[in-house]
Write an enzyme that holds these catalytic residues in place. Sequence first.
Site, PDB file in Angstrom:
ATOM      1  N   ASP A   1      -2.299   6.281  -3.672  1.00 55.82           N
ATOM      2  CA  ASP A   1      -1.255   5.605  -2.897  1.00 55.82           C
ATOM      3  C   ASP A   1      -0.762   4.396  -3.711  1.00 55.82           C
ATOM      4  OD1 ASP A   1      -3.591   4.051  -2.498  1.00 55.82           O
ATOM      5  OD2 ASP A   1      -2.771   3.208  -0.664  1.00 55.82           O
TER       6      ASP A   1
ATOM      7  N   SER B   1       0.814  -1.220   0.000  1.00 53.75           N
ATOM      8  CA  SER B   1       0.000   0.000   0.000  1.00 53.75           C
ATOM      9  C   SER B   1       0.850   1.274   0.000  1.00 53.75           C
ATOM     10  CB  SER B   1      -0.971  -0.043   1.176  1.00 53.75           C
ATOM     11  OG  SER B   1      -1.863   1.027   1.120  1.00 53.75           O
TER      12      SER B   1
ATOM     13  N   ASP C   1      -5.967   2.248  -3.593  1.00 55.03           N
ATOM     14  CA  ASP C   1      -7.281   2.144  -2.955  1.00 55.03           C
ATOM     15  C   ASP C   1      -7.677   3.489  -2.350  1.00 55.03           C
ATOM     16  OD1 ASP C   1      -5.468   1.962  -0.860  1.00 55.03           O
ATOM     17  OD2 ASP C   1      -6.432   0.261   0.126  1.00 55.03           O
TER      18      ASP C   1
HETATM   19 MG    MG Z   1      -3.605   1.477  -0.034  1.00 61.36          MG
END
Ligand code: MG
Length: 454
Positions: free
Chosen positions: A241, A98, A245
């Site tokens: 990012d 992430s 998401d």
């Molecule tokens: Mg993320």
Amino acid sequence: MSLGRLFGTNGVRGVINEFLTPQLVLDLGRAIGTVVDTGLIAVSRDSRMGGEMLTNALVSALISTGCSVIDIGPAPTPTLQFMVPKLDCVGGVVVTASHNPPNFNGLKVMGSNGIEVPRDIESQIEGIYFKREFNAADWKSIGSVRSYDTAMREYLDAIKSHIDVKKIRRRQLTVVVDGGNSVGSLATPILLRDLGCKVVSINSQLDGAFPGRDPEPTPENVSDLRRMVASINADLGVAHDGDADRATFVDETGRVLWGDQSFAIVASYVLSQKPDSTLVTPVSSGNLIEDVARQAGAKVDWTEVGSVVVSHRIEEIGAELGGEENGGVFFPAHLAARDGAMTVALIVDIMAKEEKQLSDLVSELPTYFSDKRKVPVPPEKKEALLDALLLLTKEHDRITLDGVKLILDDGWILMRPSGTEPLWRCFAEGKTQETAARLCKMGVELIQSAITKS
Ligand code: MG
């Protein structure tokens, strides 16, 4: 009893080839395949270093247990999440860390509904991992692997089905997209071009060294995007990012929106479309979200802090929307998980329908001020302190789902233990900066007095 923990708040994360080695992913993949038992598992990855290495280890491990794999290739996490139920998979795994620093990678594990698995499934996976009780398929039952090339198209078409494409096309917006050298660049520029926007991309080449900027799209990290939006007179800018998401927005003046502002713009619109709707949000969200939901006639359902908790709660109660103050937006008509491209689609949809610029939408929101402080707490008192704090605040209107949140006439105070450090965090919000500072100081004093009483 748990033998050990591998999963944090959003999957397993670690430094590539130090903690997160091919061996760890191999054993973790065998444990995941063992828990799933049999069936189809979708796999994808972001652009991080080690992505191919770790995906290959993961795929080998999964098929060794008798599961079969559909590999959708590099893609945003929400693309895989959307495809898991669509392809009738029993689960999904994304190789991603992430927004973590570039030297990290990790795994996010999804259930058959495409949502990250709850804590009890993580414990099962960890139990099998530590006891090394892996399923090994007999030689005739080893799984198969196939790649799947149309996931992005199907995902973007699904997003477009929730917005007014014609109206957005007429608006002819100019948008700068900062993909942060990762998989957001595979989705958002294509989506926006489909919507008749003029798209200018920066940091659009996939590169695990992240030469453009840090993978977390904080206001400090998106200065190139801000400059680009202002210099070409774009209508807005968006930065994702590492696994796309989340989306951070820049208005036409080059100003970065706080996550709760973009979330509030979406909430105000989506919740007013349907009477008696429900918004799910963690206790860390502030007055802005509550005000906007109330104005739209919606109910707020509070949860503990964490995106996985929000997703599961949305599914449980059938809520119309979810969101986090960091800019994570959950639009369950499409997917009950955070989705950067869906958030972009909703924002341009609202701009087109309301015939407004992003700065106008922001200026219509109520303004609040916040303050945050840290209070060092002796490690042995970190847990015990909560009981003392509950006793000290028992006369107040409060929410005690995650730490203690006091609801006061002129604002609120949230006091929570840090997940990783020997300290408690105090957040406060009020109508003026002075109020926020005063409330935060009150929170700090309450924590300190709870330390002496615990
Ligand atoms: Mg993320």
